[in-house]
Design a protein around this motif. Sequence first.
Motif, PDB file in Angstrom:
ATOM      1  N   LEU A 150       0.821  -1.208   0.000  1.00 26.98           N
ATOM      2  CA  LEU A 150       0.000   0.000   0.000  1.00 26.98           C
ATOM      3  C   LEU A 150       0.859   1.264   0.000  1.00 26.98           C
ATOM      4  CD1 LEU A 150      -2.946   0.841  -0.068  1.00 26.98           C
ATOM      5  CD2 LEU A 150      -2.945   0.915   2.428  1.00 26.98           C
ATOM      6  N   GLY A 151       1.928   1.264   0.807  1.00 23.57           N
ATOM      7  CA  GLY A 151       2.820   2.413   0.824  1.00 23.57           C
ATOM      8  C   GLY A 151       3.527   2.610  -0.506  1.00 23.57           C
ATOM      9  N   THR A 152       3.984   1.514  -1.105  1.00 19.72           N
ATOM     10  CA  THR A 152       4.662   1.584  -2.403  1.00 19.72           C
ATOM     11  C   THR A 152       3.731   2.091  -3.489  1.00 19.72           C
ATOM     12  OG1 THR A 152       6.078  -0.279  -1.774  1.00 19.72           O
ATOM     13  CG2 THR A 152       5.923   0.233  -4.126  1.00 19.72           C
ATOM     14  N   VAL A 153       2.523   1.547  -3.523  1.00 16.84           N
ATOM     15  CA  VAL A 153       1.543   1.961  -4.534  1.00 16.84           C
ATOM     16  C   VAL A 153       1.134   3.411  -4.332  1.00 16.84           C
ATOM     17  CG1 VAL A 153      -0.761   1.515  -5.451  1.00 16.84           C
ATOM     18  CG2 VAL A 153       0.714  -0.399  -4.838  1.00 16.84           C
ATOM     19  N   ILE A 164     -10.000 -10.370 -14.120  1.00 19.86           N
ATOM     20  CA  ILE A 164      -9.877  -9.113 -14.859  1.00 19.86           C
ATOM     21  C   ILE A 164      -9.550  -7.963 -13.910  1.00 19.86           C
ATOM     22  CG2 ILE A 164     -11.120  -7.422 -16.254  1.00 19.86           C
ATOM     23  CD1 ILE A 164     -12.735  -9.750 -17.426  1.00 19.86           C
ATOM     24  N   GLY A 165     -10.192  -7.959 -12.753  1.00 21.64           N
ATOM     25  CA  GLY A 165      -9.995  -6.878 -11.799  1.00 21.64           C
ATOM     26  C   GLY A 165      -8.582  -6.788 -11.258  1.00 21.64           C
ATOM     27  N   PHE A 186      -2.812  -0.997 -14.230  1.00 19.83           N
ATOM     28  CA  PHE A 186      -2.791  -0.176 -15.446  1.00 19.83           C
ATOM     29  C   PHE A 186      -3.633   1.084 -15.260  1.00 19.83           C
ATOM     30  CE2 PHE A 186      -1.954  -4.527 -16.735  1.00 19.83           C
ATOM     31  CZ  PHE A 186      -0.858  -4.377 -17.581  1.00 19.83           C
ATOM     32  N   LEU A 187      -3.368   2.077 -16.059  1.00 27.04           N
ATOM     33  CA  LEU A 187      -4.154   3.321 -16.127  1.00 27.04           C
ATOM     34  C   LEU A 187      -4.049   4.155 -14.856  1.00 27.04           C
ATOM     35  CD1 LEU A 187      -7.405   1.905 -17.805  1.00 27.04           C
ATOM     36  CD2 LEU A 187      -5.378   2.864 -18.918  1.00 27.04           C
ATOM     37  N   GLY A 188      -2.973   3.963 -14.085  1.00 33.77           N
ATOM     38  CA  GLY A 188      -2.747   4.788 -12.907  1.00 33.77           C
ATOM     39  C   GLY A 188      -3.788   4.579 -11.826  1.00 33.77           C
ATOM     40  N   ALA A 189      -4.099   5.674 -11.096  1.00 26.39           N
ATOM     41  CA  ALA A 189      -5.067   5.579 -10.002  1.00 26.39           C
ATOM     42  C   ALA A 189      -6.460   5.153 -10.476  1.00 26.39           C
ATOM     43  CB  ALA A 189      -5.142   6.910  -9.254  1.00 26.39           C
ATOM     44  N   PRO A 190      -6.959   5.657 -11.628  1.00 25.30           N
ATOM     45  CA  PRO A 190      -8.275   5.175 -12.091  1.00 25.30           C
ATOM     46  C   PRO A 190      -8.304   3.670 -12.319  1.00 25.30           C
ATOM     47  CG  PRO A 190      -7.678   7.190 -13.251  1.00 25.30           C
ATOM     48  CD  PRO A 190      -6.464   6.774 -12.476  1.00 25.30           C
ATOM     49  N   GLY A 191      -7.236   3.119 -12.883  1.00 26.09           N
ATOM     50  CA  GLY A 191      -7.177   1.680 -13.084  1.00 26.09           C
ATOM     51  C   GLY A 191      -7.127   0.919 -11.776  1.00 26.09           C
ATOM     52  N   LEU A 192      -6.404   1.468 -10.788  1.00 23.21           N
ATOM     53  CA  LEU A 192      -6.322   0.834  -9.471  1.00 23.21           C
ATOM     54  C   LEU A 192      -7.707   0.724  -8.839  1.00 23.21           C
ATOM     55  CD1 LEU A 192      -4.571  -0.194  -7.067  1.00 23.21           C
ATOM     56  CD2 LEU A 192      -4.439   2.187  -6.313  1.00 23.21           C
ATOM     57  N   GLY A 244      10.754  -6.158  -9.546  1.00 21.47           N
ATOM     58  CA  GLY A 244      10.854  -4.717  -9.672  1.00 21.47           C
ATOM     59  C   GLY A 244       9.575  -4.073 -10.166  1.00 21.47           C
ATOM     60  N   SER A 245       8.459  -4.786 -10.070  1.00 19.49           N
ATOM     61  CA  SER A 245       7.188  -4.279 -10.592  1.00 19.49           C
ATOM     62  C   SER A 245       6.049  -4.590  -9.632  1.00 19.49           C
ATOM     63  CB  SER A 245       6.890  -4.907 -11.958  1.00 19.49           C
ATOM     64  OG  SER A 245       5.574  -4.592 -12.395  1.00 19.49           O
ATOM     65  N   TRP A 246       5.457  -3.552  -9.031  1.00 20.01           N
ATOM     66  CA  TRP A 246       4.315  -3.793  -8.161  1.00 20.01           C
ATOM     67  C   TRP A 246       3.079  -4.153  -8.982  1.00 20.01           C
ATOM     68  CZ3 TRP A 246       0.032  -0.778  -8.866  1.00 20.01           C
ATOM     69  CH2 TRP A 246       0.186   0.477  -9.454  1.00 20.01           C
ATOM     70  N   THR A 247       3.029  -3.706 -10.246  1.00 20.51           N
ATOM     71  CA  THR A 247       1.881  -4.053 -11.090  1.00 20.51           C
ATOM     72  C   THR A 247       1.852  -5.555 -11.385  1.00 20.51           C
ATOM     73  OG1 THR A 247       3.103  -3.576 -13.116  1.00 20.51           O
ATOM     74  CG2 THR A 247       1.870  -1.775 -12.127  1.00 20.51           C
ATOM     75  N   LEU A 248       3.024  -6.138 -11.639  1.00 16.38           N
ATOM     76  CA  LEU A 248       3.097  -7.581 -11.853  1.00 16.38           C
ATOM     77  C   LEU A 248       2.726  -8.335 -10.590  1.00 16.38           C
ATOM     78  CD1 LEU A 248       3.894 -10.081 -13.527  1.00 16.38           C
ATOM     79  CD2 LEU A 248       6.251  -9.735 -12.753  1.00 16.38           C
ATOM     80  N   ALA A 249       3.202  -7.845  -9.447  1.00 17.76           N
ATOM     81  CA  ALA A 249       2.929  -8.519  -8.176  1.00 17.76           C
ATOM     82  C   ALA A 249       1.440  -8.544  -7.861  1.00 17.76           C
ATOM     83  CB  ALA A 249       3.703  -7.836  -7.049  1.00 17.76           C
ATOM     84  N   LEU A 250       0.729  -7.489  -8.239  1.00 18.36           N
ATOM     85  CA  LEU A 250      -0.720  -7.470  -8.004  1.00 18.36           C
ATOM     86  C   LEU A 250      -1.472  -8.282  -9.053  1.00 18.36           C
ATOM     87  CD1 LEU A 250      -1.361  -3.723  -7.027  1.00 18.36           C
ATOM     88  CD2 LEU A 250      -1.110  -5.696  -5.511  1.00 18.36           C
ATOM     89  N   GLY A 251      -1.016  -8.236 -10.298  1.00 16.54           N
ATOM     90  CA  GLY A 251      -1.736  -8.891 -11.382  1.00 16.54           C
ATOM     91  C   GLY A 251      -1.572 -10.388 -11.450  1.00 16.54           C
TER      92      GLY A 251
END
Length: 382
Positions: free
Chosen positions: A28-31, A82-83, A89-95, A155-162
């Motif tokens: 959460l802090g990283t994101v 999908i969620g 992706f798409l920054g805060a709106p995508g989050l 090195g990617s929080w997006t990968l870790a979440l997806g």
Amino acid sequence: MTAVLLVVAIVLVALNLRPALTSIGPLLGTVSAALGISSVTASLVMTLPVLCLGAFGPVAPLLARRMGLPAAAVVGLVMIAIGVVLRGFLGAPGLFAGSLMAGAGIGITGVLLPGVVKQAFPERAGLLTGIYTMALCGGAAVAAGLTAPIAEASGSWTLALGVWAVPAIVAALVWWPSARHLDTRSGHRPAAGTRLLASPLAWSITLYMGLQSSLAYSVFGWLPSILQDRGVSVVTSGLVVSMSLLVQTASALVVPMIAARRRNQQLWVLVIMSATLAGILGMMWGPIATMWPWAVVLGIGQGGSFSLALVMIVLRAGDAMTAARMSGMAQSVGYTLAALGPLAIGMMHEITGGWDSVGWLLTAIGLVALVAGLYAARDRTL
């Protein structure tokens, strides 16, 4: 063999009902830093999915009547997949959009499982509830413990979440052939058959479900940040929460198996809610060296609390449809109530800059949950 495959499918589905929620806490802090969002905004990332659990809970019985429960569960699993991918992706709106979709999928899928247990395994409700609750806690623990290391390694929080989309797709592929034989539309009575909204018992179950869930989601979302502010590293804070969730798998299995043998579950409510509060306050205010044993106590309490809430839905319902509708009410209204906990914590921390007031808030939530649980645990049937 058909029954065994169905149990496997139930376990795989349950494994996917928490990773979308527990994977975000350690990062959460990283994101927040990467997207430039405040503590209050970050609290919405935890609050909105839980609100979706409540908002989409009533949709589950409607989908089950229209397309059958097996197909409705597949829809929910695909939404989860999908969620969790969209969050990166798409920054805060995508989050936020991804969190909403994943929460909606969890809300639909989670409501359906008690009805499956009541229909397919009516004589083993305690055992099956314990098994899928154990799987649910296990999925939460794995996501809480592995997400931060995946982020560091890649090195990617997006990968870790997806990455948590993969088990959701696997669960859907196994669930459909294992559960599609269930005749979940025939014999469904209309909603007026049992007046749940006028039943004090139904409301006590709902309140207990909501308040113990509020404690759980507060822990998922904010305990890593609390520990990090006490000097614990990002990875270690995730591992502490993960261990607590792993302990939940044991209590989630044992508590409903034993509690279901008794007509009255009040003693169990008292014991597990006491353990939950002791674990939370010990983690927040006890010496940092004691955080690991307090995490074990917390896991015992929270695993037992959630599984007991689910098994009381099954035990208090007179038939499968009432169980599904009671599940829908308890989880829709309850999770809407539960969402207020993480949101209030974010706001209180933003205002005070500390965590002491949060500890008192969580204590109050736990005490009200105890009172509601003691009422719900009495031997009565809807």
